[in-house]
Motif scaffolding. Structure first.
Motif, PDB file in Angstrom:
ATOM      1  N   PHE A   1      -7.657 -13.777  -2.534  1.00 34.09           N
ATOM      2  CA  PHE A   1      -7.105 -12.769  -3.447  1.00 34.09           C
ATOM      3  C   PHE A   1      -7.346 -13.129  -4.915  1.00 34.09           C
ATOM      4  CE2 PHE A   1      -4.435 -12.203   0.395  1.00 34.09           C
ATOM      5  CZ  PHE A   1      -4.695 -10.859   0.623  1.00 34.09           C
ATOM      6  N   LEU A   2      -8.305 -13.993  -5.148  1.00 29.72           N
ATOM      7  CA  LEU A   2      -8.617 -14.413  -6.517  1.00 29.72           C
ATOM      8  C   LEU A   2      -8.938 -13.204  -7.398  1.00 29.72           C
ATOM      9  CD1 LEU A   2      -9.324 -16.650  -8.607  1.00 29.72           C
ATOM     10  CD2 LEU A   2     -11.641 -16.630  -7.667  1.00 29.72           C
ATOM     11  N   ASP A   3      -8.262 -13.105  -8.538  1.00 31.91           N
ATOM     12  CA  ASP A   3      -8.477 -12.033  -9.515  1.00 31.91           C
ATOM     13  C   ASP A   3      -8.162 -10.646  -8.970  1.00 31.91           C
ATOM     14  OD1 ASP A   3      -9.091 -13.752 -11.586  1.00 31.91           O
ATOM     15  OD2 ASP A   3     -11.260 -13.611 -11.283  1.00 31.91           O
ATOM     16  N   CYS A   4      -7.249 -10.561  -8.016  1.00 31.27           N
ATOM     17  CA  CYS A   4      -6.684  -9.259  -7.615  1.00 31.27           C
ATOM     18  C   CYS A   4      -5.560  -8.968  -8.614  1.00 31.27           C
ATOM     19  CB  CYS A   4      -6.154  -9.316  -6.182  1.00 31.27           C
ATOM     20  SG  CYS A   4      -7.457  -9.393  -4.935  1.00 31.27           S
ATOM     21  N   THR A   5      -5.944  -8.563  -9.799  1.00 29.68           N
ATOM     22  CA  THR A   5      -5.011  -8.529 -10.928  1.00 29.68           C
ATOM     23  C   THR A   5      -3.963  -7.427 -10.834  1.00 29.68           C
ATOM     24  OG1 THR A   5      -6.633  -7.223 -12.164  1.00 29.68           O
ATOM     25  CG2 THR A   5      -6.656  -9.612 -12.493  1.00 29.68           C
ATOM     26  N   ALA A   6      -4.225  -6.383 -10.031  1.00 28.55           N
ATOM     27  CA  ALA A   6      -3.239  -5.304  -9.875  1.00 28.55           C
ATOM     28  C   ALA A   6      -2.296  -5.548  -8.701  1.00 28.55           C
ATOM     29  CB  ALA A   6      -3.948  -3.961  -9.686  1.00 28.55           C
ATOM     30  N   LEU A   7      -2.549  -6.584  -7.938  1.00 28.23           N
ATOM     31  CA  LEU A   7      -1.786  -6.830  -6.712  1.00 28.23           C
ATOM     32  C   LEU A   7      -0.358  -7.258  -7.032  1.00 28.23           C
ATOM     33  CD1 LEU A   7      -1.854  -6.868  -3.649  1.00 28.23           C
ATOM     34  CD2 LEU A   7      -2.776  -9.195  -3.744  1.00 28.23           C
ATOM     35  N   ALA A   8       0.593  -6.321  -6.864  1.00 30.68           N
ATOM     36  CA  ALA A   8       1.973  -6.560  -7.283  1.00 30.68           C
ATOM     37  C   ALA A   8       2.941  -6.646  -6.114  1.00 30.68           C
ATOM     38  CB  ALA A   8       2.426  -5.456  -8.238  1.00 30.68           C
ATOM     39  N   GLU A   9       2.456  -6.435  -4.903  1.00 29.98           N
ATOM     40  CA  GLU A   9       3.347  -6.551  -3.745  1.00 29.98           C
ATOM     41  C   GLU A   9       2.572  -7.085  -2.544  1.00 29.98           C
ATOM     42  OE1 GLU A   9       5.793  -3.562  -0.846  1.00 29.98           O
ATOM     43  OE2 GLU A   9       6.194  -3.390  -3.001  1.00 29.98           O
ATOM     44  N   ILE A  10       3.027  -8.220  -2.028  1.00 28.88           N
ATOM     45  CA  ILE A  10       2.425  -8.833  -0.848  1.00 28.88           C
ATOM     46  C   ILE A  10       3.501  -8.950   0.219  1.00 28.88           C
ATOM     47  CG2 ILE A  10       1.271 -10.873   0.090  1.00 28.88           C
ATOM     48  CD1 ILE A  10       0.309 -11.504  -2.742  1.00 28.88           C
ATOM     49  N   THR A  11       3.234  -8.380   1.391  1.00 24.12           N
ATOM     50  CA  THR A  11       4.170  -8.461   2.506  1.00 24.12           C
ATOM     51  C   THR A  11       3.541  -9.298   3.614  1.00 24.12           C
ATOM     52  OG1 THR A  11       5.109  -6.285   2.004  1.00 24.12           O
ATOM     53  CG2 THR A  11       5.471  -7.145   4.229  1.00 24.12           C
ATOM     54  N   LEU A  12       4.270 -10.318   4.040  1.00 22.20           N
ATOM     55  CA  LEU A  12       3.797 -11.235   5.083  1.00 22.20           C
ATOM     56  C   LEU A  12       4.660 -11.046   6.320  1.00 22.20           C
ATOM     57  CD1 LEU A  12       3.618 -14.041   2.491  1.00 22.20           C
ATOM     58  CD2 LEU A  12       1.606 -13.370   3.785  1.00 22.20           C
TER      59      LEU A  12
END
Length: 225
Positions: free
Chosen positions: A155-166
Motif C-alpha cells: 500500500f506504499l503511497d496509497c495517499t487517499a487510503l483513509a479506512e482499512i478493515t481487517l
C-alpha cells in the motif's frame, strides 16, 4: 485474441483516437484453462472489456499499460491473476474480483491511479508485494478474513487510503516490509476520520504491533467490530 487486439487498435485509429473501444467477450466460452499471455499489454485503444466464462487465468502483464482501460468484468471461473496483470492501468476505476480467485501475484494493480473501489476475493491468503502500490485515489479497502500476510510495498503511497478493515478474526495480519504502509492516508481530505478497523479481540495486539501502530501514530483511529 491477437486478432481482437489488432482490430481494437485499428478501430481506435480509424475514429481519430477519441473514444476507447469496448470489447464484450461474454458470449465466447472456453473449455479448460484459458489465459491472456500479455496479448492486450500496452493496448491504449481498449476502454473496457468483459472477459469470457471459462477463463481461469490472467497471465503476467495481461493488461499492463492499458492506460485507457476504465472497466473490467472478470468471470466467476477465474482462479489466478498473474503479476503486473493491470499494472499502470491509470483509468481503471473499480474492480470486483470473484471469490473463485485464490491467487493474485505482485504488482497486479500497481499505479492504477484512478482506482477508487476494489472488492477482494474471500479465498486469498496473502496480498503480495506492491499489489496496490501507488494507487493514490483508493479511499478504502477491506481485507478478507482469509488473508494472513501483506507483502512489502503493498500500500506504499496509497495517499487517499483513509479506512482499512481487517477481517481476520484469529490473528494480527502480518506486515512484511517497513514501507508497506508508508504515506497511507496522507492526502485524505481535511476533517476525514481515518480508521483502522479490526476485530475487538485483537485491538490490543494491533495497538502494539510495530507496523500497524505506525498508522495510529500518524492519525488513524482504531475502531473495533
Amino acid at each position: 485474441l491477437a486478432v481482437i487486439d489488432a482490430l481494437v487498435k485499428r478501430m481506435y485509429a480509424a475514429q481519430g483516437g477519441t473514444d476507447p473501444i469496448d470489447v464484450d467477450l461474454s458470449n465466447i466460452s472456453f473449455d479448460g484453462e484459458f489465459g491472456l499471455g500479455g496479448i492486450f499489454k500496452g493496448n491504449t485503444a481498449l476502454g473496457s472489456i468483459i472477459l469470457p466464462s471459462g477463463m481461469t487465468k490472467i497471465n503476467s502483464g495481461g493488461f499492463a499499460g492499458c492506460t485507457n482501460l476504465a472497466s473490467v468484468t472478470l468471470p466467476e471461473t477465474l482462479e489466478t491473476m498473474g503479476g503486473d496483470a493491470f499494472l499502470g492501468c491509470s483509468s481503471l476505476k473499480s474492480i470486483i474480483i470473484p471469490n473463485s480467485v485464490t491467487s493474485i501475484s505482485g504488482s497486479a494493480f500497481e499505479s492504477c491511479t484512478a482506482l477508487t473501489y476494489v472488492k477482494l476475493p474471500d479465498g486469498i491468503t496473502e496480498l503480495n508485494e506492491s499489489t496496490f502500490r501507488y494507487c493514490s485515489a483508493l479511499p478504502t479497502v477491506t481485507i478478507p478474513a482469509s488473508v494472513t500476510a501483506i507483502g512489502k510495498h503493498c500500500f506504499l503511497d496509497c495517499t487517499a487510503l483513509a479506512e482499512i478493515t481487517l477481517l481476520n478474526p484469529d490473528a494480527v495480519v502480518i506486515i512484511n516490509g517497513d514501507d508497506t504502509l508508508e504515506n497511507v492516508g496522507t492526502s485524505a481530505a481535511e476533517g476525514t476520520t481515518k480508521k483502522l478497523r479490526v476485530p475487538k479481540t485483537l485491538a490490543e495486539q494491533y495497538q502494539n504491533d510495530a507496523n500497524w501502530s505506525k498508522l495510529l501514530k500518524a492519525g488513524f483511529e482504531l475502531e473495533t467490530f
